[in-house]
Scaffold this motif. Sequence first.
Motif, mmCIF file in Angstrom:
data_model
loop_
_atom_site.group_PDB
_atom_site.id
_atom_site.type_symbol
_atom_site.label_atom_id
_atom_site.label_comp_id
_atom_site.label_asym_id
_atom_site.label_seq_id
_atom_site.Cartn_x
_atom_site.Cartn_y
_atom_site.Cartn_z
ATOM 1 N N ASN A 157 0.861 -1.177 0.000
ATOM 2 C CA ASN A 157 0.000 0.000 0.000
ATOM 3 C C ASN A 157 0.897 1.226 0.000
ATOM 4 O OD1 ASN A 157 -2.657 -0.932 -0.041
ATOM 5 N ND2 ASN A 157 -2.751 -1.200 2.180
ATOM 6 N N CYS A 180 -2.207 -4.702 8.509
ATOM 7 C CA CYS A 180 -2.951 -3.662 7.796
ATOM 8 C C CYS A 180 -4.397 -3.666 8.260
ATOM 9 C CB CYS A 180 -2.878 -3.890 6.284
ATOM 10 S SG CYS A 180 -3.852 -2.688 5.336
ATOM 11 N N VAL A 181 -4.982 -2.495 8.310
ATOM 12 C CA VAL A 181 -6.382 -2.341 8.727
ATOM 13 C C VAL A 181 -7.325 -3.105 7.789
ATOM 14 C CG1 VAL A 181 -6.863 -0.214 7.411
ATOM 15 C CG2 VAL A 181 -7.987 -0.570 9.636
ATOM 16 N N GLY A 222 -1.241 -0.578 9.830
ATOM 17 C CA GLY A 222 -0.145 -0.226 8.936
ATOM 18 C C GLY A 222 -0.152 1.193 8.417
ATOM 19 N N PHE A 223 -1.339 1.802 8.290
ATOM 20 C CA PHE A 223 -1.351 3.144 7.684
ATOM 21 C C PHE A 223 -0.663 4.187 8.550
ATOM 22 C CE2 PHE A 223 -5.543 2.912 9.832
ATOM 23 C CZ PHE A 223 -5.565 4.105 10.535
HETATM 24 MO MO LIG Z 1 -2.757 -0.551 5.556
#
Ligand SMILES: [Mo]
Length: 313
Positions: free
Chosen positions: A71, A127-128, A225-226
């Motif tokens: 991403n 990751c979400v 993760g973001f």
């Molecule tokens: Mo993510």
Amino acid sequence: MAAYRPLHIPTSEITPREIYMSRRSFLGTAAAGLMLAGSGNALAAPLTASPSAFKVDEPLTPKEAVTTYNNFYEFGVNKEDPSQNAGAFKPTPWSVKVEGMVGKPKEFGLDELMKMQLEERTYRLRCVEGWSMVIPWIGFPLSALLDQVEPLGSAKYVAFETVVRPEEMPGQSGFFQPLSWPYIEGLRLDEARHPLTILAVGLYGETLPNQNGAPIRLVVPWKYGFKSIKSIVKISLVEKQPETTWKNANAREYGFYSNVNPAVDHPRWSQATEQRIGEGGFFGAARRPTLPFNGYADQVASLYSGMDLKANY
Ligand SMILES: [Mo]
Ligand SMILES: Nc1nc2c(c(=O)[nH]1)N[C@H]1C(S)=C(S)[C@@H](COP(=O)(O)O)O[C@H]1N2
């Protein structure tokens, strides 16, 4: 991908391999084929968190997956876009400005960042979206950088910014702009100073591929993760909770804290389980339970004592 030794660092400044390897086995990491050590002092710095916090005793996600399933919306919104579209991105020369409520604001050149005391840290990344990996990063604690600029007592948060280069980042120049740029993120100062929080300059024993956030990115393993913002050019010490890209895009779905929490579902999907990339066998359906704070609760839960984690998603 470049060999790990940064071009401008003389060999004499690189930790001898024996010392590096013993540091590595002390950390207990399982990655193979590391080309060389961190740079800086000849002896490893004392660890500031328990060694077990620095490695995951789970199989590493293959490098192929780590570097092709990404991403990084600056290069496009599909998982394969960053590795396919980041070839023209120039991670050197580079510098990171550290400013705001600090006694000694400073612009760090990449050479200087690569000469920090580097360590290998094998962390889970969750990751979400519901997938995860185990990645052997190379980097240094963000706290080591913050110490150098001497945050003032009034500083309560740290804000981060990704580079804006539409000419090199197709996701920033197309007709469809999925986010507003620069990508911005933030941490509370105590989160930023936590020993698990690192600035990564490499993975799998090499400098970071562009698609993973070259030349320097944040890694906060207990958060979705973001929060781990890539290709950082600015770090600011601030008094108020900074704005963050995904919260600005959709505050109902993405909070400032965003600690990994299997008990709090994303509005559109459950967070109870995750797909470990590369796992799952023939039917590809095996999901594993998501752990509170992504498995780092022992290290970080105390940062949030007294806080309603549901309300502070
Ligand atoms: Mo993510
Ligand atoms: N600047 C920037 N940083 C970013 C992103 C992004 O789109 N832009 N994506 C985030 C998300 S959602 C995740 S899951 C991780 C993925 O990191 P990786 O591709 O190295 O695994 O990067 C984060 N950092």
